[in-house]
Design a protein around this motif. Structure first.
Motif, PDB file in Angstrom:
ATOM      1  N   CYS A  68      69.881  21.171  34.180  1.00  0.00           N
ATOM      2  CA  CYS A  68      68.875  20.263  33.610  1.00  0.00           C
ATOM      3  C   CYS A  68      67.456  20.814  33.799  1.00  0.00           C
ATOM      4  CB  CYS A  68      69.000  18.878  34.243  1.00  0.00           C
ATOM      5  SG  CYS A  68      67.789  17.716  33.594  1.00  0.00           S
ATOM      6  N   ILE A 106      64.787  19.233  33.351  1.00  0.00           N
ATOM      7  CA  ILE A 106      63.881  18.203  33.862  1.00  0.00           C
ATOM      8  C   ILE A 106      63.977  18.134  35.394  1.00  0.00           C
ATOM      9  CG2 ILE A 106      63.213  15.755  33.751  1.00  0.00           C
ATOM     10  CD1 ILE A 106      62.999  17.220  30.999  1.00  0.00           C
ATOM     11  N   CYS A 107      65.212  17.988  35.900  1.00  0.00           N
ATOM     12  CA  CYS A 107      65.367  17.784  37.354  1.00  0.00           C
ATOM     13  C   CYS A 107      65.827  19.051  38.067  1.00  0.00           C
ATOM     14  CB  CYS A 107      66.362  16.647  37.610  1.00  0.00           C
ATOM     15  SG  CYS A 107      68.017  17.018  37.017  1.00  0.00           S
ATOM     16  N   GLY A 110      69.894  15.854  39.164  1.00  0.00           N
ATOM     17  CA  GLY A 110      70.322  14.624  38.496  1.00  0.00           C
ATOM     18  C   GLY A 110      69.158  13.720  38.130  1.00  0.00           C
ATOM     19  N   CYS A 111      69.082  13.356  36.848  1.00  0.00           N
ATOM     20  CA  CYS A 111      68.032  12.452  36.390  1.00  0.00           C
ATOM     21  C   CYS A 111      68.531  11.722  35.150  1.00  0.00           C
ATOM     22  CB  CYS A 111      66.743  13.239  36.092  1.00  0.00           C
ATOM     23  SG  CYS A 111      66.859  14.293  34.639  1.00  0.00           S
ATOM     24  N   CYS A 132      69.702  13.978  32.062  1.00  0.00           N
ATOM     25  CA  CYS A 132      71.020  14.622  32.160  1.00  0.00           C
ATOM     26  C   CYS A 132      72.104  13.621  32.569  1.00  0.00           C
ATOM     27  CB  CYS A 132      70.967  15.793  33.145  1.00  0.00           C
ATOM     28  SG  CYS A 132      70.477  15.339  34.811  1.00  0.00           S
TER      29      CYS A 132
HETATM   30 ZN   LIG Z   1      68.282  16.055  34.979  1.00  0.00          ZN
END
Ligand SMILES: [Zn+2]
Length: 347
Positions: A271, A273-274, A278-279, A282
């Motif tokens: 991911c 973003i993170c 985990g966010c 995703c």
């Molecule tokens: Zn994520």
């Protein structure tokens, strides 16, 4: 002995000379075309002084007529010439004034458009593969059943037809549901080895929501050569992922099924973003699916008369909107097609 000039001629010459000096002085003084026109009327107009002098010549006795006529005509010609010259000068001055640019004035800004984010990302994807020796090819958006399905190892009645549903035309043709038909068209025309990518629009009868659209863009790739292996596919895609999303992004293959490749895989990246922890983007999995890929099924080579004992190949395909959404953190695919400049201006 020189001929004595009669008094009458002398005074005529004096009068004309005085008129000439006055007229030339007024021409010289004129600052605008309007003023110059006044001077012209004053001397050369119907009731103008020079015009009147010329008329007066007729009333003179025959003895003085030729000299008076010559003097008045000469003045008329000289005055006309100097008026014309002055007229040209004033005119070009006025033109120049109109054209003169004041560099202290604020400029007029011309609003510049920008390239649509989907087009930008499609170009970026294409350029990465072009650096790897892939050639960009295009094909028709209206396809036949044969190119969209049968030649891609999806014969009539094959359950995968369900996955690649599309729109049909009254003619029996259809809107392509993937850009893979272009691969078939190229392989029919060209002999291996080849490396191509096919960017373009595809169509699926999906209900529109934040992540689905009835039309979107794909870039599909195909490489055919001797001794091409799954390792080459992996190497090519990891290079692409690094170029597109940066050095830190990881990639993984998950086994999957596609009718036109065997074996097939779905490809995820960690991911962006993170970073994998985990966010919401995703779904707290740490991974994002970005494309499908695999080794070309021998049946596909059969359809284009390539010998699968000699040639192998790999293929991959990705949705351009999906890549653009991940790259720019866009959460709704509909934004791409609503043409709201407040959105589009940001790219
Ligand atoms: Zn994520």
């Amino acid at each position: 002995m020189p001929q004595k000039i009669p008094q009458k001629i002398k005074s005529m010459r004096k009068k004309i000379e005085k008129m000439k000096q006055e007229a030339f002085f007024l021409v010289e003084k004129a600052k605008a075309l309007g003023e110059l026109e006044e001077v012209r009327v004053k001397y050369l107009g119907r009731a103008g002084m020079v015009t009147q002098s010329l008329k007066g010549v007729a009333q003179l006795t025959a003895k003085y007529r030729p000299e008076a006529g010559r003097l008045a005509n000469t003045l008329k010609r000289e005055l006309e010439a100097t008026l014309r010259e002055k007229y040209d000068n004033l005119r070009s001055e006025e033109e120049e004034k109109k054209l003169r640019i004041d560099i202290s004035m604020p400029g007029v800004s011309v609003p510049l458009g920008s390239v649509h984010p989907v087009a930008q990302v499609m170009k970026e994807i294409s350029q990465i593969f072009m650096r790897l020796g892939f050639k960009v090819v295009e094909g028709p958006e209206v396809e036949t059943d044969y190119y969209n399905f049968t030649a891609l190892n999806i014969p009539e009645g094959h359950p995968s037809r369900e996955t690649f549903q599309t729109f049909y035309l009254d003619t029996g043709e259809l809107l392509r549901s993937q850009t893979s038909p272009v691969q078939i068209r190229v392989m029919e025309e060209e002999k291996p080895p080849l490396r191509i990518i096919a960017p373009g629009k595809v169509f699926r009868p999906d209900a529109t929501d934040a992540s689905h659209s009835f039309m979107f863009h794909q870039v599909e790739g195909l490489a055919v050569d001797k001794n091409v292996s799954f390792a080459d596919l992996k190497g090519t895609l990891s290079m692409f992922v690094r170029e597109m999303f940066g050095e830190k992004v990881r990639m993984r293959f998950r086994p999957h099924f596609f009718p036109f490749t065997e074996p097939s895989a779905e490809v995820d990246i960690s991911c962006i973003i993170c970073g994998g922890t985990g966010c919401r983007v995703c779904s707290f999995k740490g991974w994002l699916e970005i494309l499908g890929a695999g080794m070309v099924d021998p049946n596909v080579f059969g359809a284009v008369k390539y010998n699968p004992e000699v040639w192998q190949g790999f293929a991959f395909g990705m949705g351009v909107e999906r890549i653009a959404m991940l790259k720019y953190g866009i959460t709704d695919i509909r934004l791409f097609f609503e043409n709201d400049v407040r959105f589009l201006r940001q790219f």
